[in-house]
Design a protein around this motif. Sequence first.
Motif, mmCIF file in Angstrom:
data_model
loop_
_atom_site.group_PDB
_atom_site.id
_atom_site.type_symbol
_atom_site.label_atom_id
_atom_site.label_comp_id
_atom_site.label_asym_id
_atom_site.label_seq_id
_atom_site.Cartn_x
_atom_site.Cartn_y
_atom_site.Cartn_z
ATOM 1 N N ALA A 64 0.805 -1.222 0.000
ATOM 2 C CA ALA A 64 0.000 0.000 0.000
ATOM 3 C C ALA A 64 0.837 1.270 0.000
ATOM 4 C CB ALA A 64 -0.954 -0.011 1.189
ATOM 5 N N LYS A 65 2.115 1.156 0.341
ATOM 6 C CA LYS A 65 3.021 2.311 0.302
ATOM 7 C C LYS A 65 3.879 2.309 -0.963
ATOM 8 C CE LYS A 65 3.152 2.983 5.236
ATOM 9 N NZ LYS A 65 3.967 3.348 6.381
ATOM 10 N N ASN A 66 3.475 1.489 -1.931
ATOM 11 C CA ASN A 66 4.174 1.351 -3.218
ATOM 12 C C ASN A 66 5.615 0.870 -3.065
ATOM 13 O OD1 ASN A 66 1.941 1.990 -4.719
ATOM 14 N ND2 ASN A 66 2.435 4.156 -4.843
ATOM 15 N N ARG A 67 5.849 0.061 -2.061
ATOM 16 C CA ARG A 67 7.152 -0.575 -1.886
ATOM 17 C C ARG A 67 7.067 -2.003 -2.404
ATOM 18 N NH1 ARG A 67 7.420 2.435 3.297
ATOM 19 N NH2 ARG A 67 8.750 4.216 2.802
ATOM 20 N N PRO A 68 8.107 -2.467 -3.090
ATOM 21 C CA PRO A 68 8.066 -3.823 -3.654
ATOM 22 C C PRO A 68 7.928 -4.908 -2.584
ATOM 23 C CG PRO A 68 9.893 -2.563 -4.590
ATOM 24 C CD PRO A 68 9.336 -1.752 -3.453
ATOM 25 N N VAL A 69 7.034 -5.856 -2.858
ATOM 26 C CA VAL A 69 6.875 -7.027 -1.990
ATOM 27 C C VAL A 69 7.076 -8.318 -2.770
ATOM 28 C CG1 VAL A 69 5.391 -5.888 -0.291
ATOM 29 C CG2 VAL A 69 4.350 -7.015 -2.281
ATOM 30 N N GLY A 70 7.346 -8.196 -4.066
ATOM 31 C CA GLY A 70 7.590 -9.375 -4.880
ATOM 32 C C GLY A 70 7.805 -9.016 -6.335
ATOM 33 N N ARG A 71 8.357 -9.973 -7.048
ATOM 34 C CA ARG A 71 8.620 -9.802 -8.483
ATOM 35 C C ARG A 71 8.511 -11.167 -9.118
ATOM 36 N NH1 ARG A 71 12.858 -11.211 -11.286
ATOM 37 N NH2 ARG A 71 13.341 -10.192 -13.223
ATOM 38 N N GLN A 72 7.935 -11.219 -10.323
ATOM 39 C CA GLN A 72 7.773 -12.492 -10.998
ATOM 40 C C GLN A 72 7.845 -12.292 -12.509
ATOM 41 O OE1 GLN A 72 3.983 -14.321 -10.225
ATOM 42 N NE2 GLN A 72 4.503 -16.184 -11.310
ATOM 43 N N THR A 73 8.581 -13.152 -13.196
ATOM 44 C CA THR A 73 8.520 -13.202 -14.651
ATOM 45 C C THR A 73 7.244 -13.945 -14.999
ATOM 46 O OG1 THR A 73 10.919 -13.198 -14.845
ATOM 47 C CG2 THR A 73 9.675 -13.985 -16.753
ATOM 48 N N VAL A 74 6.319 -13.270 -15.654
ATOM 49 C CA VAL A 74 5.016 -13.877 -15.926
ATOM 50 C C VAL A 74 4.895 -14.408 -17.347
ATOM 51 C CG1 VAL A 74 3.792 -12.621 -14.128
ATOM 52 C CG2 VAL A 74 3.962 -11.629 -16.409
ATOM 53 N N SER A 75 5.872 -14.077 -18.208
ATOM 54 C CA SER A 75 5.813 -14.581 -19.574
ATOM 55 C C SER A 75 7.160 -14.436 -20.260
ATOM 56 C CB SER A 75 4.751 -13.804 -20.363
ATOM 57 O OG SER A 75 4.693 -14.249 -21.695
ATOM 58 N N ILE A 76 7.523 -15.444 -21.039
ATOM 59 C CA ILE A 76 8.688 -15.391 -21.921
ATOM 60 C C ILE A 76 8.183 -15.806 -23.289
ATOM 61 C CG2 ILE A 76 10.958 -16.334 -22.458
ATOM 62 C CD1 ILE A 76 11.336 -16.828 -19.450
ATOM 63 N N GLY A 77 8.414 -14.944 -24.274
ATOM 64 C CA GLY A 77 7.847 -15.193 -25.595
ATOM 65 C C GLY A 77 8.876 -15.340 -26.688
ATOM 66 N N THR A 78 8.578 -14.723 -27.831
ATOM 67 C CA THR A 78 9.407 -14.802 -29.025
ATOM 68 C C THR A 78 10.060 -13.450 -29.282
ATOM 69 O OG1 THR A 78 7.630 -14.150 -30.526
ATOM 70 C CG2 THR A 78 7.789 -16.492 -29.986
ATOM 71 N N LEU A 79 10.620 -13.285 -30.460
ATOM 72 C CA LEU A 79 11.263 -12.017 -30.812
ATOM 73 C C LEU A 79 10.303 -10.839 -30.805
ATOM 74 C CD1 LEU A 79 13.560 -13.092 -33.775
ATOM 75 C CD2 LEU A 79 14.255 -12.430 -31.474
ATOM 76 N N ASN A 80 9.019 -11.090 -31.102
ATOM 77 C CA ASN A 80 8.103 -9.963 -31.219
ATOM 78 C C ASN A 80 6.758 -10.148 -30.528
ATOM 79 O OD1 ASN A 80 7.027 -11.834 -32.941
ATOM 80 N ND2 ASN A 80 6.820 -10.446 -34.677
ATOM 81 N N SER A 81 6.645 -11.138 -29.669
ATOM 82 C CA SER A 81 5.381 -11.284 -28.939
ATOM 83 C C SER A 81 5.580 -12.150 -27.701
ATOM 84 C CB SER A 81 4.298 -11.906 -29.829
ATOM 85 O OG SER A 81 4.593 -13.246 -30.101
ATOM 86 N N THR A 82 4.635 -12.004 -26.801
ATOM 87 C CA THR A 82 4.598 -12.853 -25.618
ATOM 88 C C THR A 82 3.153 -12.985 -25.180
ATOM 89 O OG1 THR A 82 5.556 -13.273 -23.447
ATOM 90 C CG2 THR A 82 5.009 -10.993 -23.932
ATOM 91 N N LEU A 83 2.768 -14.168 -24.743
ATOM 92 C CA LEU A 83 1.412 -14.394 -24.255
ATOM 93 C C LEU A 83 1.390 -14.192 -22.749
ATOM 94 C CD1 LEU A 83 0.503 -17.637 -26.225
ATOM 95 C CD2 LEU A 83 -0.240 -15.301 -26.707
ATOM 96 N N VAL A 84 0.394 -13.460 -22.292
ATOM 97 C CA VAL A 84 0.300 -13.158 -20.869
ATOM 98 C C VAL A 84 -1.033 -13.666 -20.347
ATOM 99 C CG1 VAL A 84 0.330 -11.342 -19.141
ATOM 100 C CG2 VAL A 84 1.716 -11.120 -21.201
ATOM 101 N N ASP A 85 -0.979 -14.479 -19.318
ATOM 102 C CA ASP A 85 -2.171 -15.013 -18.678
ATOM 103 C C ASP A 85 -2.453 -14.190 -17.432
ATOM 104 O OD1 ASP A 85 -4.163 -16.480 -17.468
ATOM 105 O OD2 ASP A 85 -3.006 -18.336 -17.356
#
Length: 115
Positions: free
Chosen positions: A15-36
């Motif tokens: 709530a104070k805009n401090r990071p509490v986590g990080r995650q790579t949510v998608s790895i795609g191709t040269l020009n696109s990535t699918l995001v769920d």
Amino acid sequence: ASADREQMVAVYLNAKNRPVGRQTVSIGTLNSTLVDPAMVFKGALMAGAFALILAHNHPSGDTTPSREDDRVTERIAQAGRLLDVRLLDHLVLSPSGDFYSYKQRNPACLEGGAS
């Protein structure tokens, strides 16, 4: 930003805009990535996030968002409203350090509205 294919990362914030986590949510191709959206928000909910910022790279160096980038941003923003986890920004990064910020240049997408 310097990856050889598109990747999307979510940074989860309290709530104070401090990071509490990080995650790579998608790895795609040269020009696109699918995001769920479910994967984006699974991490957010597990981290107890209040908000999140998305970032993905364009290996081409052109930070101009595609129509699909706009659609993904709108979908994530809409899902976030349902789950009470705000999408604060979506950044498009280039290997040269240039970036596009939806918050600065297209805030309607962050509200889930038409781009």
